[in-house]
Write an enzyme that holds these catalytic residues in place. Structure first.
Site, short mmCIF file in Angstrom:
data_model
loop_
_atom_site.label_atom_id
_atom_site.label_comp_id
_atom_site.label_asym_id
_atom_site.label_seq_id
_atom_site.Cartn_x
_atom_site.Cartn_y
_atom_site.Cartn_z
N GLY A 148 0.82 -1.21 0.00
CA GLY A 148 0.00 0.00 0.00
C GLY A 148 0.85 1.26 0.00
O GLY A 148 0.54 2.24 0.68
N LEU A 190 8.60 -0.18 -7.05
CA LEU A 190 9.95 -0.63 -6.69
C LEU A 190 10.10 -2.14 -6.76
O LEU A 190 11.21 -2.65 -6.92
CB LEU A 190 10.27 -0.12 -5.28
CG LEU A 190 10.16 1.41 -5.11
CD1 LEU A 190 10.32 1.81 -3.65
CD2 LEU A 190 11.20 2.12 -5.97
N ILE A 204 5.57 -2.60 8.50
CA ILE A 204 6.66 -2.53 7.51
C ILE A 204 6.77 -1.10 6.97
O ILE A 204 7.85 -0.55 6.81
CB ILE A 204 6.44 -3.54 6.37
CG1 ILE A 204 6.54 -4.97 6.91
CG2 ILE A 204 7.44 -3.33 5.24
CD1 ILE A 204 6.23 -6.06 5.90
N VAL A 229 9.30 8.20 0.26
CA VAL A 229 9.78 9.27 -0.62
C VAL A 229 9.04 9.15 -1.96
O VAL A 229 8.21 8.27 -2.14
CB VAL A 229 11.31 9.20 -0.86
CG1 VAL A 229 12.07 9.72 0.33
CG2 VAL A 229 11.73 7.77 -1.18
N PRO A 248 13.23 22.01 -18.93
CA PRO A 248 11.83 22.41 -18.75
C PRO A 248 10.86 21.39 -19.34
O PRO A 248 11.23 20.61 -20.22
CB PRO A 248 11.76 23.71 -19.56
CG PRO A 248 12.74 23.49 -20.68
CD PRO A 248 13.82 22.58 -20.15
N LYS A 251 5.18 22.03 -10.83
CA LYS A 251 6.56 21.80 -11.27
C LYS A 251 6.64 22.07 -12.77
O LYS A 251 5.89 21.47 -13.55
CB LYS A 251 6.94 20.34 -10.97
CG LYS A 251 8.30 19.94 -11.51
CD LYS A 251 8.63 18.50 -11.15
CE LYS A 251 9.88 18.03 -11.87
NZ LYS A 251 10.16 16.61 -11.66
N SER A 301 1.09 -3.53 5.27
CA SER A 301 1.51 -3.71 6.65
C SER A 301 2.03 -2.39 7.19
O SER A 301 3.07 -1.90 6.72
CB SER A 301 2.60 -4.79 6.69
OG SER A 301 3.34 -4.65 7.88
C1 LIG Z 1 15.50 7.94 -2.74
C2 LIG Z 1 14.27 7.83 -3.58
C3 LIG Z 1 13.69 8.99 -4.11
C4 LIG Z 1 12.58 8.90 -4.94
N1 LIG Z 1 12.05 10.03 -5.52
C5 LIG Z 1 11.07 9.90 -6.45
C6 LIG Z 1 10.55 11.02 -7.13
O1 LIG Z 1 10.91 12.17 -6.86
N2 LIG Z 1 9.61 10.82 -8.08
C7 LIG Z 1 9.15 9.57 -8.39
O2 LIG Z 1 8.34 9.43 -9.31
N3 LIG Z 1 9.57 8.50 -7.70
C8 LIG Z 1 10.52 8.63 -6.76
N4 LIG Z 1 10.96 7.53 -6.08
C9 LIG Z 1 10.31 6.27 -6.29
C10 LIG Z 1 9.01 6.24 -5.50
O3 LIG Z 1 9.28 6.50 -4.15
C11 LIG Z 1 8.38 4.88 -5.64
O4 LIG Z 1 8.28 4.55 -7.00
C12 LIG Z 1 7.01 4.90 -5.10
O5 LIG Z 1 6.99 5.39 -3.80
C13 LIG Z 1 6.41 3.54 -5.12
O6 LIG Z 1 6.91 2.77 -4.08
P1 LIG Z 1 6.23 1.39 -3.87
O7 LIG Z 1 4.80 1.59 -3.62
O8 LIG Z 1 6.65 0.51 -4.99
O9 LIG Z 1 6.98 0.79 -2.57
P2 LIG Z 1 6.82 1.15 -1.02
O10 LIG Z 1 6.49 2.55 -0.76
O11 LIG Z 1 8.05 0.58 -0.37
O12 LIG Z 1 5.57 0.28 -0.55
C14 LIG Z 1 5.67 -1.10 -0.31
C15 LIG Z 1 4.40 -1.59 0.35
O13 LIG Z 1 4.47 -3.01 0.48
C16 LIG Z 1 4.08 -3.37 1.78
N5 LIG Z 1 4.73 -4.64 2.11
C17 LIG Z 1 6.01 -5.02 1.88
N6 LIG Z 1 6.21 -6.25 2.38
C18 LIG Z 1 5.04 -6.68 2.88
C19 LIG Z 1 4.61 -7.87 3.56
N7 LIG Z 1 5.44 -8.87 3.81
N8 LIG Z 1 3.33 -7.94 3.96
C20 LIG Z 1 2.46 -6.93 3.75
N9 LIG Z 1 2.81 -5.78 3.12
C21 LIG Z 1 4.08 -5.66 2.71
C22 LIG Z 1 4.56 -2.21 2.65
O14 LIG Z 1 3.89 -2.19 3.87
C23 LIG Z 1 4.18 -1.04 1.75
O15 LIG Z 1 2.81 -0.74 1.93
C24 LIG Z 1 12.03 7.63 -5.21
C25 LIG Z 1 12.56 6.49 -4.62
C26 LIG Z 1 13.68 6.58 -3.82
C27 LIG Z 1 14.26 5.33 -3.22
#
Ligand SMILES: Cc1cc2nc3c(=O)[nH]c(=O)nc-3n(C[C@H](O)[C@H](O)[C@H](O)COP(=O)(O)OP(=O)(O)OC[C@H]3O[C@@H](n4cnc5c(N)ncnc54)[C@H](O)[C@@H]3O)c2cc1C
Length: 511
Positions: free
Chosen positions: A14, A337, A45, A50, A99, A81, A42
């Protein structure tokens, strides 16, 4: 015969990716009979926390969700932006803006920048910024939405995106997704069940004993890549030799400095620092290579370069540049990710989530999961990563910086083939091209190539169809029209006032 329709989609995670997927699927497929969507996350977790800067394609996603833009901006404490300012990337003391939108006007069927190159040859050595409404508006802290009712005004060509609070964005999407019927389940997944013959994921088990079964699983579990990576064992394509940054520290701070509608990226000795101003705070982070800098030094450097008081402890993140070889394997599609990551230099991750969702909708499977759809999905996603990688490498490769081992490594690395072709073309004839409708347009490639100091070896010969004096006159006219238009635009702050949002006045220094 059409296959049996999917009746249950399970989204694992989430964060931004999970809630974007939930909001989009429930919006578009919500009316499909007997299709339910359940999202598991979770709190223990947590999320990566970011991901605040976006690119203009997000407008398409917002439209698909039926969002009211003013409400969205208010709820997520977003700012506008107009591009990214790159400071110290070519050399210390130098900066340029990449830009959104376009430069100038194409003339005689020839792209604008060939006339700009001719003007340079004639002695008018001006940067590209004055030819972009977005770059100029950003410099003067102005903002307005594009005016499609004024087709002859540069305002018609203004491109923009948002910078928002990632946690607020996820909550905003969650409210919509739940209102559209998505079921949210709290819990930690401790076991993944697979069909013994096909290897398809059949269910996940939570730490409280619950078992959640489904037919299509969307892995949004973040860097863990719980289903695609850990369970199905899809290999990771590692690109760290081209993009050596593998760590980040992030920290929000109070508002301060200029309130330009811009993301800023400042090159540092072993990476770079981001500054993303929101309505209520500034998001900051330092992306660096752990082979070239210790963590404490990276944190100290970040803390020494904030525009306001820190509002939290530094958030330390580890990553590897690259992506899973397949984004969709068996009945698991990874978004965010869990599928891969390329550093946030051009704010592309949220866009890749959006692309993945759109593609999944187009190729939405039935229970027999056709191989052709999966293959197409994987091919297109892999191409997206590759295109973005090449564009990011350009920033590091085309530099004059020789003040650290990190920059010496980046400046001298062998560019990937696609990038090499683009570099050679620009160096020989000033031509810029966009391959197979890739994400970054000619404007983007030109902006970074010119901004990073690459010298074009020529320009299109058709430029000589126009008299030199006329070339200079027209360029001056374009600069003048853009300058006059920007002067009449509201400031971002005034725009907020008209549309129900606000920056915290007291914390801002007038720009
Ligand atoms: C340093 C950094 C800077 C960034 N800046 C940008 C930006 O400026 N612009 C941009 O477009 N993107 C940026 N990103 C990327 C962006 O943050 C991610 O693409 C976006 O937040 C999506 O993350 P996510 O949902 O894939 O993962 P996460 O936010 O890590 O979410 C993972 C989810 O999985 C759940 N989970 C994991 N394991 C389990 C388990 N065993 N049981 C139940 N739930 C579980 C967690 O609870 C969480 O809800 C950046 C990333 C980083 C690392």
């Amino acid at each position: 015969m059409a296959g049996e329709p999917i009746s249950k989609v399970v989204i694992v995670g989430g964060g931004t990716a999970g809630w974007m997927a939930a909001a989009a699927l429930s919006r578009v497929f919500g009316a499909m009979p007997a299709l339910s969507v359940e999202l598991i996350e979770s709190e223990a977790i947590g999320t990566v926390g970011v991901g605040e800067a976006t690119i203009p394609q997000i407008l398409v996603f917002n439209r698909m969700l039926g969002l009211d833009e003013d409400e969205f901006v208010r709820e997520t404490h977003a700012t506008y932006k107009l591009g990214i300012e790159f400071v110290d990337w070519l050399r210390k003391g130098h900066s340029y803006i990449h830009p959104f939108g376009f430069y100038g006007l194409d003339m005689l069927g020839v792209e604008f920048h060939h006339f700009w190159l001719r003007a340079k040859e004639l002695g008018e050595d001006l940067p590209l910024d004055p030819y972009s409404i977005s770059a100029m508006a950003a410099q003067f802290s102005k903002f307005d939405r594009p005016r499609n009712d004024l087709p002859n005004s540069p305002l018609a060509k203004l491109g923009y995106a948002f910078q928002f609070d990632a946690a607020r964005y996820a909550r905003f999407l969650r409210r919509r997704a739940e209102a559209q019927g998505v079921v949210r389940t709290e819990g930690r997944i401790v076991r993944v069940e697979q069909d013994p013959d096909s290897g398809f994921v059949t269910a996940v088990q939570l730490d409280d004993g619950q078992r959640i079964a489904g037919e299509l699983f969307i892995d949004c579990s973040g860097f863990r890549s719980l289903l695609l990576g850990e369970t199905l064992g899809v290999a990771f394509n590692d690109w760290s030799k081209w993009l050596p940054c593998d760590r980040a520290v992030a920290i929000p701070c109070e508002l301060g400095g200029k309130d330009q509608p811009l993301t800023r990226s400042t090159a540092r000795p072993a990476g770079w620092q981001w500054r993303i101003p929101l309505q209520h705070r500034i998001g900051n982070g330092h992306v660096y290579s752990s082979a070239h800098m210790e963590e404490q030094e990276a944190i100290d450097l970040l803390l020494a370069n904030l525009d306001g008081k820190p509002l939290a402890e530094p958030n330390r993140l580890r990553f590897r540049a690259g992506h899973r070889e397949k984004s969709w394997d068996k009945n698991v599609v990874a978004l965010g990710l869990a599928g891969g990551f390329l550093e946030p230099l051009e704010s592309t991750s949220i866009h890749l989530v959006q692309q993945g969702i759109a593609r999944l909708m187009t190729l939405f499977p039935t229970r027999d999961f056709g191989e052709a759809e999966r293959a197409r999905y994987n091919r297109l996603c892999a191409q997206d990563y590759l295109d973005i990688r090449d564009f990011l490498v350009l920033h590091y490769r085309a530099t004059e910086r020789d003040d650290s081992d990190f920059w010496n490594y980046c400046r001298t690395l062998d560019p990937p083939d696609g990038l090499l072709e683009k570099l050679e073309m620009y160096r020989s004839s000033g031509r810029v091209f966009r391959e197979h409708n890739e994400l970054f347009t000619e404007t983007s490639w030109l902006s970074v190539m010119a901004g990073q100091g690459l010298v074009a070896g020529g320009y299109h010969p058709a430029v000589h169809l126009m008299d030199d004096a006329e070339v200079l006159r027209r360029l001056a006219h374009i600069r003048e029209v853009i300058g006059n238009t920007v002067a009449q635009m509201p400031s971002q702050r005034e725009f907020f006032q008209r549309h129900g949002s606000a920056m915290r006045e007291e914390a801002l220094v007038a720009s």
